[in-house]
Design a protein around this motif. Structure first.
Motif, PDB file in Angstrom:
ATOM      1  N   TYR A 166       0.812  -1.207   0.000  1.00 20.73           N
ATOM      2  CA  TYR A 166       0.000   0.000   0.000  1.00 20.73           C
ATOM      3  C   TYR A 166       0.853   1.267   0.000  1.00 20.73           C
ATOM      4  O   TYR A 166       0.451   2.288  -0.553  1.00 20.73           O
ATOM      5  CB  TYR A 166      -0.948   0.002   1.206  1.00 20.73           C
ATOM      6  CG  TYR A 166      -2.119  -0.946   1.058  1.00 20.73           C
ATOM      7  CD1 TYR A 166      -2.223  -1.782  -0.041  1.00 20.73           C
ATOM      8  CD2 TYR A 166      -3.121  -1.004   2.004  1.00 20.73           C
ATOM      9  CE1 TYR A 166      -3.288  -2.650  -0.185  1.00 20.73           C
ATOM     10  CE2 TYR A 166      -4.208  -1.864   1.870  1.00 20.73           C
ATOM     11  CZ  TYR A 166      -4.275  -2.685   0.770  1.00 20.73           C
ATOM     12  OH  TYR A 166      -5.341  -3.545   0.618  1.00 20.73           O
ATOM     13  N   LEU A 167       2.009   1.208   0.643  1.00 21.31           N
ATOM     14  CA  LEU A 167       2.916   2.355   0.605  1.00 21.31           C
ATOM     15  C   LEU A 167       3.773   2.342  -0.650  1.00 21.31           C
ATOM     16  O   LEU A 167       4.050   3.396  -1.227  1.00 21.31           O
ATOM     17  CB  LEU A 167       3.791   2.377   1.859  1.00 21.31           C
ATOM     18  CG  LEU A 167       3.079   2.753   3.167  1.00 21.31           C
ATOM     19  CD1 LEU A 167       4.073   2.898   4.299  1.00 21.31           C
ATOM     20  CD2 LEU A 167       2.276   4.035   3.010  1.00 21.31           C
ATOM     21  N   GLN A 168       4.205   1.177  -1.096  1.00 19.28           N
ATOM     22  CA  GLN A 168       4.987   1.109  -2.326  1.00 19.28           C
ATOM     23  C   GLN A 168       4.207   1.655  -3.517  1.00 19.28           C
ATOM     24  O   GLN A 168       4.757   2.393  -4.349  1.00 19.28           O
ATOM     25  CB  GLN A 168       5.405  -0.339  -2.602  1.00 19.28           C
ATOM     26  CG  GLN A 168       6.593  -0.811  -1.786  1.00 19.28           C
ATOM     27  CD  GLN A 168       7.013  -2.219  -2.175  1.00 19.28           C
ATOM     28  OE1 GLN A 168       6.183  -3.123  -2.266  1.00 19.28           O
ATOM     29  NE2 GLN A 168       8.293  -2.418  -2.391  1.00 19.28           N
ATOM     30  N   ASP A 169       2.935   1.310  -3.620  1.00 21.02           N
ATOM     31  CA  ASP A 169       2.136   1.736  -4.767  1.00 21.02           C
ATOM     32  C   ASP A 169       2.058   3.255  -4.877  1.00 21.02           C
ATOM     33  O   ASP A 169       2.241   3.824  -5.948  1.00 21.02           O
ATOM     34  CB  ASP A 169       0.719   1.160  -4.662  1.00 21.02           C
ATOM     35  CG  ASP A 169       0.674  -0.331  -4.959  1.00 21.02           C
ATOM     36  OD1 ASP A 169       1.639  -0.843  -5.554  1.00 21.02           O
ATOM     37  OD2 ASP A 169      -0.324  -0.976  -4.602  1.00 21.02           O
ATOM     38  N   VAL A 170       1.768   3.919  -3.777  1.00 22.39           N
ATOM     39  CA  VAL A 170       1.618   5.366  -3.836  1.00 22.39           C
ATOM     40  C   VAL A 170       2.966   6.050  -4.044  1.00 22.39           C
ATOM     41  O   VAL A 170       3.063   7.051  -4.757  1.00 22.39           O
ATOM     42  CB  VAL A 170       0.905   5.895  -2.565  1.00 22.39           C
ATOM     43  CG1 VAL A 170       1.746   5.685  -1.319  1.00 22.39           C
ATOM     44  CG2 VAL A 170       0.537   7.359  -2.738  1.00 22.39           C
ATOM     45  N   LEU A 171       4.017   5.522  -3.467  1.00 21.56           N
ATOM     46  CA  LEU A 171       5.343   6.111  -3.650  1.00 21.56           C
ATOM     47  C   LEU A 171       5.821   5.969  -5.096  1.00 21.56           C
ATOM     48  O   LEU A 171       6.506   6.851  -5.625  1.00 21.56           O
ATOM     49  CB  LEU A 171       6.347   5.449  -2.705  1.00 21.56           C
ATOM     50  CG  LEU A 171       6.147   5.739  -1.210  1.00 21.56           C
ATOM     51  CD1 LEU A 171       7.052   4.842  -0.373  1.00 21.56           C
ATOM     52  CD2 LEU A 171       6.413   7.202  -0.902  1.00 21.56           C
TER      53      LEU A 171
END
Length: 366
Positions: free
Chosen positions: A323-328
């Motif tokens: 979930y954090l990798q996708d937005v970053l």
């Protein structure tokens, strides 16, 4: 002879539409593409009964014709042939004969009348013209948040929310939410439409990075997207989406500004030792420091530290790593703003360069 052309002229439109063709299908004709020629142009149409995609190209032919050919087989043949080689297509009985550069192929065809073309929408479409490049940039920032196979149909879709002089783009899988806003040239009647996941992804692939026009036609149960020489039609999801905007918090216990690239690289490094099943990322916020940790079933640990300009109370939370990798990865801004809340209220991520962007991710329990 049906037509004589070069390989690239036929390959380009076929490759543009073949993403809709399912590899597993219930009807044999759904694995086929409908080829229609009127003497001046060629139209290629594919369908999976939920999406219909057609692409036109100027292509003179001696006689008009209509036939259904195996879409992916023809695409694979064209890709295997040398670039720029001449093609000759003939119809012999129920087979399409394709000759090119010493190669010869025979493909079984189906009657064109068997192809399930859609009937026009019962309601006069409401047109809206957008810019492809601008829409594509905004879709890239939200589409990854859609669910893939949730039992709630409104989660496997992109919500298009017409609200006066803006079009809101909202995607959620029930645990995270991505929001963007497209300003409209004129006010539109309020309406909510759910675009199926597959249709949203296909539309994004068709969009160019240039500011060429895109025409959207909102019908009662269908949406038509006209761009370049291509028309994508899809059935809208028959469900009611929740009021997502009420979920966005307006206050935070901790607000941080972090360099996006440094954060992404730190997340990618600790991900090497993440649990194969749970993919949990632990965040520990302390005065002057952010710690990122991943653990696995073998009790191995990866830890990264980033400096912070923060002097408040310590805070800890755990999130799904992806979930954090996708937005970053989807954002291009140098700095991202993180708003953390205690308890189970999640993190709200915004970008100074994209004032309309919002991304909410809920923490893992336990």
């Amino acid at each position: 002879m049906l037509l004589r052309t070069d390989r690239d002229t036929l390959l380009s439109p076929l490759a543009a539409v073949c993403g809709v063709v399912e590899r597993r299908h219930t009807l044999p004709v759904l694995s086929h593409a409908l080829l229609e020629a009127d003497g001046e142009q060629l139209k290629i149409t594919v369908s999976d009964l939920e999406i219909q995609l057609e692409c036109r190209r100027p292509l003179p032919t001696a006689l008009p014709f209509r036939l259904c050919v195996p879409a992916r087989k023809l695409l694979d043949i064209l890709r295997a042939l040398p670039a720029g080689c001449e093609l000759q297509l003939r119809l012999q009985g129920g087979q399409l004969l394709l000759s090119a550069d010493g190669s010869r192929f025979q493909l079984q065809t189906l009657p064109a009348d068997d192809f399930p073309l859609w009937a026009p929408d019962s309601e006069t479409p409401m047109p809206l013209t957008l810019r492809q490049g601008q829409l594509k940039r905004k879709l890239d920032q939200v589409l990854y948040a859609m669910a893939a196979s949730d039992i709630r149909p409104y989660l496997n879709a992109l919500l298009l929310q017409l609200d006066g002089d803006q079009l809101c783009l909202i995607a959620s899988d029930g645990v995270r939410l991505a929001f963007q806003r497209y300003p409209l040239p004129q006010a539109m009647p309020e309406r909510k439409l759910l675009l199926p996941r597959k249709a949203a992804l296909e539309l994004n692939k068709l969009l160019l990075d240039q500011d060429q026009p895109l025409a959207l036609e909102f019908g009662a149960r269908q949406l038509a997207c006209r761009l370049n020489d291509t028309v994508l039609r899809c059935k809208l999801v028959d469900a009611r989406a929740p009021d997502y905007l009420r979920l966005l918090p307006d206050s935070h216990d901790c607000e941080l500004s972090l360099p996006r690239q440094a954060m992404l690289e730190a997340v990618q490094r600790v991900a090497v030792l993440a649990h194969a099943k749970f993919r949990q990322l632990e965040l520990a916020i302390r005065p002057g420091q952010l710690a990122l940790r991943c653990r696995n079933a073998e009790r191995e640990l990866a830890e990264e530290h980033l400096p912070l300009d923060w002097q408040g109370e310590p805070l800890e939370a755990s999130f799904n790593l992806a979930y954090l990798q996708d937005v970053l990865q989807s954002q291009k801004a140098e700095q991202l703003h993180f708003g953390f809340a205690r308890g189970m209220r999640g993190v709200l991520i915004t970008a100074p360069d994209e004032p309309d962007f919002r991304y909410l991710a809920m923490p893992l329990r336990g």
